[in-house]
Design a protein around this motif. Sequence first.
Motif, PDB file in Angstrom:
ATOM      1  N   THR A  34       3.958  14.007  -1.895  1.00 11.71           N
ATOM      2  CA  THR A  34       4.164  12.995  -2.924  1.00 11.71           C
ATOM      3  C   THR A  34       3.615  11.673  -2.423  1.00 11.71           C
ATOM      4  O   THR A  34       3.951  11.228  -1.328  1.00 11.71           O
ATOM      5  CB  THR A  34       5.666  12.842  -3.253  1.00 11.71           C
ATOM      6  N   LEU A  35       2.763  11.074  -3.238  1.00  6.99           N
ATOM      7  CA  LEU A  35       2.189   9.761  -2.946  1.00  6.99           C
ATOM      8  C   LEU A  35       2.917   8.735  -3.793  1.00  6.99           C
ATOM      9  O   LEU A  35       2.882   8.799  -5.019  1.00  6.99           O
ATOM     10  CB  LEU A  35       0.691   9.751  -3.255  1.00  6.99           C
ATOM     11  N   ALA A  73       9.187   1.369  -5.657  1.00  6.04           N
ATOM     12  CA  ALA A  73       8.292   2.040  -4.708  1.00  6.04           C
ATOM     13  C   ALA A  73       8.611   1.591  -3.291  1.00  6.04           C
ATOM     14  O   ALA A  73       8.690   2.413  -2.369  1.00  6.04           O
ATOM     15  CB  ALA A  73       6.839   1.732  -5.053  1.00  6.04           C
ATOM     16  N   TYR A  74       8.828   0.293  -3.105  1.00  5.53           N
ATOM     17  CA  TYR A  74       9.162  -0.230  -1.776  1.00  5.53           C
ATOM     18  C   TYR A  74      10.491   0.348  -1.283  1.00  5.53           C
ATOM     19  O   TYR A  74      10.613   0.715  -0.113  1.00  5.53           O
ATOM     20  CB  TYR A  74       9.224  -1.755  -1.787  1.00  5.53           C
ATOM     21  N   ALA A  78      11.066   2.242   2.116  1.00  6.35           N
ATOM     22  CA  ALA A  78      11.992   1.688   3.109  1.00  6.35           C
ATOM     23  C   ALA A  78      13.049   2.708   3.517  1.00  6.35           C
ATOM     24  O   ALA A  78      13.532   2.695   4.650  1.00  6.35           O
ATOM     25  CB  ALA A  78      12.644   0.428   2.569  1.00  6.35           C
ATOM     26  N   ASN A  79      13.385   3.612   2.599  1.00  8.18           N
ATOM     27  CA  ASN A  79      14.391   4.639   2.888  1.00  8.18           C
ATOM     28  C   ASN A  79      13.775   5.965   3.346  1.00  8.18           C
ATOM     29  O   ASN A  79      14.481   6.969   3.468  1.00  8.18           O
ATOM     30  CB  ASN A  79      15.275   4.857   1.657  1.00  8.18           C
ATOM     31  N   GLY A  80      12.458   5.971   3.560  1.00  5.68           N
ATOM     32  CA  GLY A  80      11.785   7.158   4.075  1.00  5.68           C
ATOM     33  C   GLY A  80      11.670   8.294   3.078  1.00  5.68           C
ATOM     34  O   GLY A  80      11.483   9.442   3.473  1.00  5.68           O
ATOM     35  N   LYS A  81      11.754   8.004   1.783  1.00 11.66           N
ATOM     36  CA  LYS A  81      11.692   9.059   0.764  1.00 11.66           C
ATOM     37  C   LYS A  81      10.284   9.150   0.179  1.00 11.66           C
ATOM     38  O   LYS A  81      10.079   8.891  -1.005  1.00 11.66           O
ATOM     39  CB  LYS A  81      12.723   8.785  -0.321  1.00 11.66           C
ATOM     40  N   PHE A  82       9.333   9.499   1.031  1.00 11.67           N
ATOM     41  CA  PHE A  82       7.942   9.614   0.616  1.00 11.67           C
ATOM     42  C   PHE A  82       7.191  10.467   1.636  1.00 11.67           C
ATOM     43  O   PHE A  82       7.637  10.629   2.769  1.00 11.67           O
ATOM     44  CB  PHE A  82       7.289   8.230   0.519  1.00 11.67           C
TER      45      PHE A  82
END
Length: 104
Positions: A34-35, A73-74, A78-82
Amino acid sequence: ATAAQPKETYNVAKAKKLWQAGLKQLSKSKLDLTLVASDTTTDKNVSEFLQSQLESKLPGLKVTVKNLPSKSAYNLAANGKFDLYLSFWINDYADPYSELQTLE
């Protein structure tokens, strides 16, 4: 200028070889990523371009694009969900200090 030259160049054959080796190491034949990017016109265009280039050059890769409002998106990033995160930053003023202070 010589010291700052990139050590790698655009090399699709090498990328495919490394991609296949990575899939083999993970015991997978395909991968979904996921981008995450903001929903600005520029980020939408860049993320769609990246999606098409990555999927067309790396067999077995599926990239899902999530264009969200910048703050959302940030927060995901920031929470590492990407898996992949598209971000850019522009100097506030024309002085190197503007870039050097970004990590402070």
